[in-house]
Design a protein around this motif. Structure first.
Motif, PDB file in Angstrom:
ATOM      1  N   ARG A 173      20.617   3.510   7.646  1.00 52.55           N
ATOM      2  CA  ARG A 173      21.203   3.771   8.964  1.00 52.55           C
ATOM      3  C   ARG A 173      21.530   5.235   9.249  1.00 52.55           C
ATOM      4  O   ARG A 173      21.022   5.584  10.356  1.00 52.55           O
ATOM      5  CB  ARG A 173      22.583   3.123   8.701  1.00 52.55           C
ATOM      6  CG  ARG A 173      23.259   3.374  10.052  1.00 52.55           C
ATOM      7  CD  ARG A 173      24.927   2.569  10.127  1.00 52.55           C
ATOM      8  NE  ARG A 173      25.494   2.608  11.275  1.00 52.55           N
ATOM      9  CZ  ARG A 173      26.292   3.778  11.857  1.00 52.55           C
ATOM     10  NH1 ARG A 173      26.374   4.845  10.789  1.00 52.55           N
ATOM     11  NH2 ARG A 173      26.952   3.857  12.957  1.00 52.55           N
ATOM     12  N   GLU A 174      21.782   5.895   8.162  1.00 56.94           N
ATOM     13  CA  GLU A 174      22.136   7.365   8.244  1.00 56.94           C
ATOM     14  C   GLU A 174      20.863   7.953   8.780  1.00 56.94           C
ATOM     15  O   GLU A 174      20.561   8.973   9.473  1.00 56.94           O
ATOM     16  CB  GLU A 174      22.622   7.992   7.408  1.00 56.94           C
ATOM     17  CG  GLU A 174      24.251   7.729   7.201  1.00 56.94           C
ATOM     18  CD  GLU A 174      25.092   7.865   8.292  1.00 56.94           C
ATOM     19  OE1 GLU A 174      24.909   9.154   8.722  1.00 56.94           O
ATOM     20  OE2 GLU A 174      25.831   7.040   8.619  1.00 56.94           O
ATOM     21  N   ALA A 175      19.734   7.654   7.943  1.00 56.03           N
ATOM     22  CA  ALA A 175      18.115   8.187   8.191  1.00 56.03           C
ATOM     23  C   ALA A 175      17.841   8.062   9.467  1.00 56.03           C
ATOM     24  O   ALA A 175      17.049   8.813  10.080  1.00 56.03           O
ATOM     25  CB  ALA A 175      17.231   7.597   6.828  1.00 56.03           C
ATOM     26  N   VAL A 176      17.956   6.779  10.044  1.00 63.23           N
ATOM     27  CA  VAL A 176      17.465   6.290  11.254  1.00 63.23           C
ATOM     28  C   VAL A 176      18.269   7.015  12.390  1.00 63.23           C
ATOM     29  O   VAL A 176      17.737   7.766  13.352  1.00 63.23           O
ATOM     30  CB  VAL A 176      17.713   4.792  11.566  1.00 63.23           C
ATOM     31  CG1 VAL A 176      17.317   4.477  13.032  1.00 63.23           C
ATOM     32  CG2 VAL A 176      16.699   3.968  10.663  1.00 63.23           C
ATOM     33  N   LEU A 177      19.547   7.290  12.246  1.00 60.67           N
ATOM     34  CA  LEU A 177      20.159   8.136  13.244  1.00 60.67           C
ATOM     35  C   LEU A 177      19.895   9.654  13.115  1.00 60.67           C
ATOM     36  O   LEU A 177      19.923  10.184  14.182  1.00 60.67           O
ATOM     37  CB  LEU A 177      22.034   7.903  13.052  1.00 60.67           C
ATOM     38  CG  LEU A 177      22.410   6.495  13.206  1.00 60.67           C
ATOM     39  CD1 LEU A 177      23.736   6.223  12.597  1.00 60.67           C
ATOM     40  CD2 LEU A 177      22.166   5.912  14.564  1.00 60.67           C
ATOM     41  N   ARG A 178      19.633   9.920  11.817  1.00 56.27           N
ATOM     42  CA  ARG A 178      19.196  11.559  11.990  1.00 56.27           C
ATOM     43  C   ARG A 178      17.804  11.569  12.736  1.00 56.27           C
ATOM     44  O   ARG A 178      17.612  12.669  13.487  1.00 56.27           O
ATOM     45  CB  ARG A 178      19.100  11.834  10.543  1.00 56.27           C
ATOM     46  CG  ARG A 178      20.256  12.590   9.920  1.00 56.27           C
ATOM     47  CD  ARG A 178      19.934  13.249   8.478  1.00 56.27           C
ATOM     48  NE  ARG A 178      19.164  12.464   7.518  1.00 56.27           N
ATOM     49  CZ  ARG A 178      19.464  11.550   6.653  1.00 56.27           C
ATOM     50  NH1 ARG A 178      20.599  11.182   6.590  1.00 56.27           N
ATOM     51  NH2 ARG A 178      18.666  10.850   5.785  1.00 56.27           N
ATOM     52  N   ARG A 179      17.025  10.845  12.503  1.00 58.15           N
ATOM     53  CA  ARG A 179      15.610  10.782  13.194  1.00 58.15           C
ATOM     54  C   ARG A 179      15.705  10.599  14.636  1.00 58.15           C
ATOM     55  O   ARG A 179      14.998  11.397  15.241  1.00 58.15           O
ATOM     56  CB  ARG A 179      14.738   9.858  12.483  1.00 58.15           C
ATOM     57  CG  ARG A 179      14.119   9.845  11.131  1.00 58.15           C
ATOM     58  CD  ARG A 179      13.301   9.142  10.951  1.00 58.15           C
ATOM     59  NE  ARG A 179      12.083   8.978  11.443  1.00 58.15           N
ATOM     60  CZ  ARG A 179      10.830   9.910  11.175  1.00 58.15           C
ATOM     61  NH1 ARG A 179      10.953  10.615  10.106  1.00 58.15           N
ATOM     62  NH2 ARG A 179      10.081   9.392  11.836  1.00 58.15           N
ATOM     63  N   ALA A 208       0.879  -1.009   0.022  1.00 57.05           N
ATOM     64  CA  ALA A 208      -0.025   0.059   0.051  1.00 57.05           C
ATOM     65  C   ALA A 208       0.809   1.295   0.046  1.00 57.05           C
ATOM     66  O   ALA A 208       0.340   2.398  -0.585  1.00 57.05           O
ATOM     67  CB  ALA A 208      -0.933   0.243   1.179  1.00 57.05           C
ATOM     68  N   ARG A 209       2.068   1.089   0.433  1.00 57.80           N
ATOM     69  CA  ARG A 209       3.017   2.445   0.844  1.00 57.80           C
ATOM     70  C   ARG A 209       3.912   2.532  -0.447  1.00 57.80           C
ATOM     71  O   ARG A 209       4.724   3.385  -0.686  1.00 57.80           O
ATOM     72  CB  ARG A 209       3.831   2.155   1.825  1.00 57.80           C
ATOM     73  CG  ARG A 209       3.085   2.311   3.254  1.00 57.80           C
ATOM     74  CD  ARG A 209       3.563   2.247   4.463  1.00 57.80           C
ATOM     75  NE  ARG A 209       4.639   3.298   4.624  1.00 57.80           N
ATOM     76  CZ  ARG A 209       5.263   3.458   5.732  1.00 57.80           C
ATOM     77  NH1 ARG A 209       5.632   2.635   6.568  1.00 57.80           N
ATOM     78  NH2 ARG A 209       6.115   4.455   5.863  1.00 57.80           N
ATOM     79  N   GLY A 210       3.743   1.520  -1.358  1.00 58.80           N
ATOM     80  CA  GLY A 210       4.641   1.728  -2.762  1.00 58.80           C
ATOM     81  C   GLY A 210       5.728   1.013  -2.741  1.00 58.80           C
ATOM     82  O   GLY A 210       6.594   0.840  -3.763  1.00 58.80           O
ATOM     83  N   ASP A 218       9.845   7.887   3.847  1.00 55.17           N
ATOM     84  CA  ASP A 218      11.285   7.881   3.421  1.00 55.17           C
ATOM     85  C   ASP A 218      11.424   6.609   3.248  1.00 55.17           C
ATOM     86  O   ASP A 218      11.785   5.549   4.088  1.00 55.17           O
ATOM     87  CB  ASP A 218      11.966   8.362   4.629  1.00 55.17           C
ATOM     88  CG  ASP A 218      13.615   8.811   4.189  1.00 55.17           C
ATOM     89  OD1 ASP A 218      13.825   8.743   2.972  1.00 55.17           O
ATOM     90  OD2 ASP A 218      14.263   9.158   5.194  1.00 55.17           O
ATOM     91  N   MET A 219      11.419   6.319   1.699  1.00 56.82           N
ATOM     92  CA  MET A 219      11.702   4.922   1.307  1.00 56.82           C
ATOM     93  C   MET A 219      12.861   4.541   0.456  1.00 56.82           C
ATOM     94  O   MET A 219      13.296   5.247  -0.032  1.00 56.82           O
ATOM     95  CB  MET A 219      10.506   4.436   0.157  1.00 56.82           C
ATOM     96  CG  MET A 219      10.594   3.100  -0.194  1.00 56.82           C
ATOM     97  SD  MET A 219       9.036   2.671  -1.240  1.00 56.82           S
ATOM     98  CE  MET A 219       9.711   3.235  -2.602  1.00 56.82           C
ATOM     99  N   TYR A 220      13.428   3.148   1.082  1.00 57.36           N
ATOM    100  CA  TYR A 220      14.760   2.763   0.619  1.00 57.36           C
ATOM    101  C   TYR A 220      14.427   1.531  -0.060  1.00 57.36           C
ATOM    102  O   TYR A 220      13.868   0.661   0.506  1.00 57.36           O
ATOM    103  CB  TYR A 220      15.779   2.943   1.550  1.00 57.36           C
ATOM    104  CG  TYR A 220      16.132   4.262   2.134  1.00 57.36           C
ATOM    105  CD1 TYR A 220      16.890   5.078   1.722  1.00 57.36           C
ATOM    106  CD2 TYR A 220      15.202   4.734   3.399  1.00 57.36           C
ATOM    107  CE1 TYR A 220      17.379   6.231   2.252  1.00 57.36           C
ATOM    108  CE2 TYR A 220      15.446   5.961   3.809  1.00 57.36           C
ATOM    109  CZ  TYR A 220      16.404   6.767   3.321  1.00 57.36           C
ATOM    110  OH  TYR A 220      16.879   8.051   3.774  1.00 57.36           O
ATOM    111  N   PHE A 262      11.158   1.404   4.915  1.00 58.13           N
ATOM    112  CA  PHE A 262      10.939   2.857   5.233  1.00 58.13           C
ATOM    113  C   PHE A 262      11.358   3.303   6.676  1.00 58.13           C
ATOM    114  O   PHE A 262      11.418   2.626   7.528  1.00 58.13           O
ATOM    115  CB  PHE A 262       9.123   2.964   5.517  1.00 58.13           C
ATOM    116  CG  PHE A 262       8.564   2.459   4.231  1.00 58.13           C
ATOM    117  CD1 PHE A 262       8.309   3.465   3.370  1.00 58.13           C
ATOM    118  CD2 PHE A 262       8.275   1.259   3.897  1.00 58.13           C
ATOM    119  CE1 PHE A 262       7.562   3.089   2.116  1.00 58.13           C
ATOM    120  CE2 PHE A 262       7.692   1.070   2.525  1.00 58.13           C
ATOM    121  CZ  PHE A 262       7.229   1.903   1.781  1.00 58.13           C
ATOM    122  N   VAL A 263      11.756   4.684   6.553  1.00 65.10           N
ATOM    123  CA  VAL A 263      12.162   5.394   7.839  1.00 65.10           C
ATOM    124  C   VAL A 263      11.067   6.411   7.738  1.00 65.10           C
ATOM    125  O   VAL A 263      11.256   7.274   7.281  1.00 65.10           O
ATOM    126  CB  VAL A 263      13.501   5.817   7.769  1.00 65.10           C
ATOM    127  CG1 VAL A 263      13.959   6.660   8.879  1.00 65.10           C
ATOM    128  CG2 VAL A 263      14.575   4.765   7.396  1.00 65.10           C
TER     129      VAL A 263
END
Length: 99
Positions: free
Chosen positions: A90-96, A63-65, A78-80, A73-74
């Motif tokens: 990893r970088e996206a998680v740490l930024r969040r 459903a989210r693509g 924010d989909m990877y 998804f982060v």
């Protein structure tokens, strides 16, 4: 824990199919590497509750693509896609976490 998960699971999941060992042996090795009780993990993955959660997660991903595996998804949108994107995840998680 997230760093250890990527380090322990990614090589098997996405790069080392040549081992061709039974799934239980591979998951047991990953669990051991994370300090998780492998027998409990293997017992849990066969329960109706876990199977229902897997189906719900798959339905949500579609459903989210999401269009393949691994898709991660982060946050909400924010989909990877692809194992080569795990450093970006990893970088996206740490930024969040830091925000």
């Amino acid at each position: 824990m997230i760093e250890c998960f990527f380090d322990c699971s990614s090589p098997w999941t996405w790069l080392a199919f040549h081992k061709l060992r039974p799934l239980a042996a591979e998951l047991g090795e990953i669990a051991d590497g994370l300090g998780i009780d492998a027998a409990a993990l293997l017992a849990a993955i066969n329960t109706p509750e876990v199977k229902a959660q897997l189906k719900a997660n798959t339905d949500e991903a579609i459903a989210r693509g999401a269009f393949g595996s691994p898709t991660i998804f982060v946050g909400a949108d924010d989909m990877y896609f692809g194992s080569d994107r795990l450093p970006l995840v990893r970088e996206a998680v740490l930024r969040r976490r830091a925000s």
